[in-house]
Design a protein around this motif. Structure first.
Motif, short mmCIF file in Angstrom:
data_model
loop_
_atom_site.label_atom_id
_atom_site.label_comp_id
_atom_site.label_asym_id
_atom_site.label_seq_id
_atom_site.Cartn_x
_atom_site.Cartn_y
_atom_site.Cartn_z
N GLN A 199 0.83 -1.21 0.00
CA GLN A 199 0.00 0.00 0.00
C GLN A 199 0.86 1.26 0.00
N ASP A 200 1.96 1.24 0.77
CA ASP A 200 2.80 2.43 0.81
C ASP A 200 3.59 2.60 -0.48
N THR A 201 3.91 1.51 -1.15
CA THR A 201 4.57 1.60 -2.45
C THR A 201 3.64 2.28 -3.46
N GLU A 202 2.35 1.93 -3.41
CA GLU A 202 1.37 2.57 -4.27
C GLU A 202 1.35 4.09 -4.01
N ARG A 203 1.42 4.47 -2.73
CA ARG A 203 1.43 5.90 -2.38
C ARG A 203 2.67 6.59 -2.94
N ILE A 204 3.85 5.96 -2.77
CA ILE A 204 5.09 6.56 -3.26
C ILE A 204 5.04 6.72 -4.77
N ARG A 242 2.49 7.13 -6.60
CA ARG A 242 1.54 8.20 -6.93
C ARG A 242 2.12 9.58 -6.58
N GLU A 243 2.65 9.73 -5.37
CA GLU A 243 3.10 11.04 -4.91
C GLU A 243 4.40 11.49 -5.56
N SER A 293 9.98 8.98 3.05
CA SER A 293 8.76 8.50 3.70
C SER A 293 8.96 8.21 5.18
#
Length: 552
Positions: free
Chosen positions: A392-397, A399-400, A430
């Motif tokens: 989930q945090d990889t998806e955020r990185i 994207r951001e 992060s």
């Protein structure tokens, strides 16, 4: 097949390379789509584009490392099919990669003839040919010197000579100025003009648009896998090129406001480190290094590669154990602490070589997100890895940080260099580090990615992040740094005010030509000295580094 010898000068109007309708697809991504490029013989042709635009794939196709799915390749008027680099070499194509392909423990001559022994032998004939090429193109190569004794600029000339030795008439240079100081860039461009004058053709890949405009005869811009423009340097500017590449203005690393506090975050006191070289000789690589970085401060360290910057980073990260001195993070002495402890204490790390020290190239992005932070949230709970949290945090990185990828399950190797770098920066930022060690954070990335990385560093700096910045990009060093120091032969020999110093003056100090506090004297000639015999003049105010913790 024996490679042809270098051809005599030919008319710059004839075409050396024609690429028509080149298309290359990989699973989940189209790297090149209907690309058309024509390169005139005897010219320097620049290829520019953002990371992931398809430049590297296109050059791999021209060098025989990849086969196009569609399109044709025409060399000197003859349509060809290239199945391997050997095919390309036999057709007069040579490539100098961004990461040099030289064996440090061999001499220049041995590196040049390796794999091409049948051309001129391995003895006197090879030496004569090397000296002949070196003299013809003013490369100043010494055949019997070990490569490990050469600086970056000399290694690059060896790489150029190596492809000329094999009969190259068209040279592909991938980011050739990424690790050079301004004086070395000027020397390289003189070499390129010599090559061009002799009828050779250079395809020059670079993200430094000012340099592109100064050396190129023609420029092709690639965006999102296809050609979007072909322009002449006299008809464009860095700003216009940047807009063609990424649809935005050329970014600047300039930082206007000061955020430096009085709170020390990293103190390095009298740090010493020795290492044993390949001959078994023990030498000093860090000699009495001392400095302080405060919260909200960026300390920039300038230096030609090989002068101790890498060893300094490794000592602070715990990869090397120092012989003496202290490293204090916040209030904790971490001089001999394990790397994991330093990571958990708040050190973020953007390594110099992302392939060797920052990524598992054959692992998916979500696994790479965990590297260096396996024991920290969201990658783990109290005792077990949290794979769902990491994904989930990889998806955020992604994207951001605008990491261009089909998804987080693809391997890191499938990303372009700039997108790999954005993933690394996102991972490190992060965890909200106290101290960020950034070694060449924007090397090989396009202007859009540069702007994002600079913005992330500036934003974190405003929130109190302390940064140790090591970079070969002198504009980046001067623009981002609050304090500047120069490293030469394992010592901090000079400091400068980023508000007044020029890249040329900083580059001169990096070669050992000045020490002490560097002042900007626009109308005075630069003083020249070595690191042992200091001349007393207005430019040099002593050969001792500033006291520990002193900021300018």
């Amino acid at each position: 097949m024996t490679p042809p010898t270098t051809s005599p000068p030919t008319d710059a109007g004839t075409l050396a390379v024609e690429l028509h309708g080149i298309t290359k697809r990989f699973p989940g991504v189209v790297a090149n789509h209907d690309i058309d490029i024509t390169v005139r013989r005897g010219t320097v042709h620049a290829l520019v584009g953002e990371n992931g635009a398809g430049k590297s794939t296109l050059m791999k196709i021209l060098y025989g490392m990849q086969k196009p799915d569609e399109g044709t390749i025409t060399l000197d008027g003859e349509q060809v099919s290239l199945s391997s680099p050997a095919d390309a070499i036999s057709r007069g194509i040579g490539m100098v990669h961004q990461h040099f392909m030289l064996a440090d423990n061999l001499t220049v001559l041995e590196n040049v003839v390796l794999g091409a022994e049948k051309l001129h032998g391995i003895g006197g004939g090879a030496r004569r040919k090397i000296l002949e090429i070196s003299q013809a193109y003013h490369l100043n190569v010494r055949p019997d010197v070990l490569v490990e004794e050469l600086g970056v600029a000399d290694r690059q000339r060896v790489e150029i000579l190596k492809v000329l030795y094999r009969g190259a008439r068209t040279l592909i240079l991938d980011e050739p100025t990424a690790v050079l100081v301004p004086q070395e860039v000027d020397a390289l461009f003189d070499n390129l003009r010599e090559l061009k004058a002799e009828g050779l053709t250079v395809i020059f890949i670079s993200h430094k648009l000012g340099e592109v405009l100064s050396v190129a005869d023609d420029i092709t811009v690639i965006r999102r896998g296809t050609t979007v423009a072909s322009v002449h340097p006299s008809e464009t500017s860095p700003k216009q090129l940047a807009e063609l590449m990424v649809g935005s203005e050329l970014p600047t690393p300039e930082t206007r406001e000061s955020t430096v506090t009085d709170t020390a975050m990293l103190r390095v006191v009298d740090l010493n480190l020795s290492a044993t070289d390949s001959d078994g000789v023990c030498r000093t690589v860090l000699d009495g290094i001392g400095f302080t970085i405060h919260k909200g401060e960026v300390l920039g360290v300038a230096g030609v590669e090989g002068n101790g910057q890498a060893e300094l980073v490794e000592a602070i990260m715990g990869i090397r154990d120092p012989d003496g001195g202290e490293i204090v993070l916040d209030t904790d002495d971490i001089s001999h602490a394990p790397t994991r402890t330093r990571r958990e204490s708040g050190i973020g790390y953007i390594p110099e070589d992302r392939h060797r020290h920052a990524l598992l190239l054959e692992s998916p992005l979500w696994e790479n997100r965990m590297l260096g932070h396996v024991t920290e949230k969201p990658n783990s709970g109290r005792f077990l890895l949290n794979l769902k949290g990491a994904r989930q945090d990889t998806e955020r990185i992604v994207r951001e940080y605008d990491v261009r990828t089909p998804g987080i399950e693809v391997t890191a190797a499938s990303l372009s260099g700039g997108n790999q770098q954005k993933l690394i920066v996102g991972r490190e930022m992060s965890h909200r580090p106290k101290l960020l060690i950034a070694a060449h954070p924007t090397r090989g990335v396009d202007v859009g990615a540069q702007a994002q990385i600079w913005d992330q560093i500036r934003e974190a700096r405003r929130e109190g992040l302390a940064v140790l910045l090591i970079s070969a990009d002198l504009d980046e060093l001067i623009g981002l740094s609050d304090t500047l120091r120069v490293m030469y032969r394992g010592r901090l020999v000079a400091d400068a005010d980023p508000a007044t110093i020029t890249p040329e003056e900083l580059g001169s100090a990096m070669t050992g030509a000045a020490s002490g506090h560097l002042e900007h004297h626009p109308e005075s000639p630069e003083s020249v000295q070595d690191d042992e015999h200091v001349q007393d003049d207005e430019h040099v105010q002593g050969n001792e580094a500033p006291e520990d913790g002193e900021s300018r």
